[in-house]
Design an enzyme around this catalytic site. Structure first.
Site: not given
Ligand SMILES: [Zn+2]
Length: 169
Positions: A134-135, A138, A50, A45, A92-93
């Protein structure tokens, strides 16, 4: 096109995204680029902040590109119902190499718009529920380290500072 994923503490990650109002070719290009970027990073995701785009846009694909039908685009998403609590590992990326247990609802119902602006509702459980929460965090400017216990957050921040000093972040 593969976009650059920014890492914590890039300020755009902590800002709430602007609502998406134009459902045009530019938006669809961004969505396509976000999927390509997620696959290149082996993530499931990604949220627009991001990739330095401060908008309320999320892309999810639990199949990591293996099944095109699993591509999910959530625009201006909101969690309208949730149930249960689970405590599981999350990454998380924007926080490479940080994985920690975070409490999330076990099931959620999300209301969002698709790439064409059409509103829909979707339920998620297990990994999908976790990824949605999570997303969507963000696009609200909320990062998963702030969902960790204070102790785990301190350890994560210490690890990040150490990696920054070593030029690995
Ligand atoms: Zn993340």
């Amino acid at each position: 096109m593969i976009l650059k994923i920014v890492k914590y503490p890039e300020p755009v990650l902590s800002q709430p995204g602007e609502p998406v109002t134009e459902f045009n070719a530019e938006l669809r290009k961004l969505v396509a680029d976000m999927f390509e970027t997620t696959y290149a990073s082996q993530g499931i995701g990604l949220a627009a902040p991001q990739v330095s785009v401060s908008k309320r846009l999320v892309t999810i694909d639990l199949s990591m590109g293996k099944n095109p039908e699993e591509r999910l685009v959530l625009i201006n998403p909101e969690i309208i119902w949730s149930e249960g609590r689970v405590y599981e590992d999350e990454g998380c990326l924007s926080f490479p190499e940080i994985r920690e247990k975070v409490v999330r609802a076990a099931k959620v119902r999300v209301r969002a718009q698709d790439e064409h602006g059409k509103w829909f509702e979707m339920d998620g459980d297990d990994l999908m529920a976790r990824c949605m929460q999570h997303e969507i965090d963000h696009v609200d400017g909320m990062l998963f380290i702030f969902r960790m216990s204070a102790l785990k957050r301190d350890l994560a921040l210490r690890k990040i500072r150490k990696m920054q000093r070593a030029g690995e972040w």
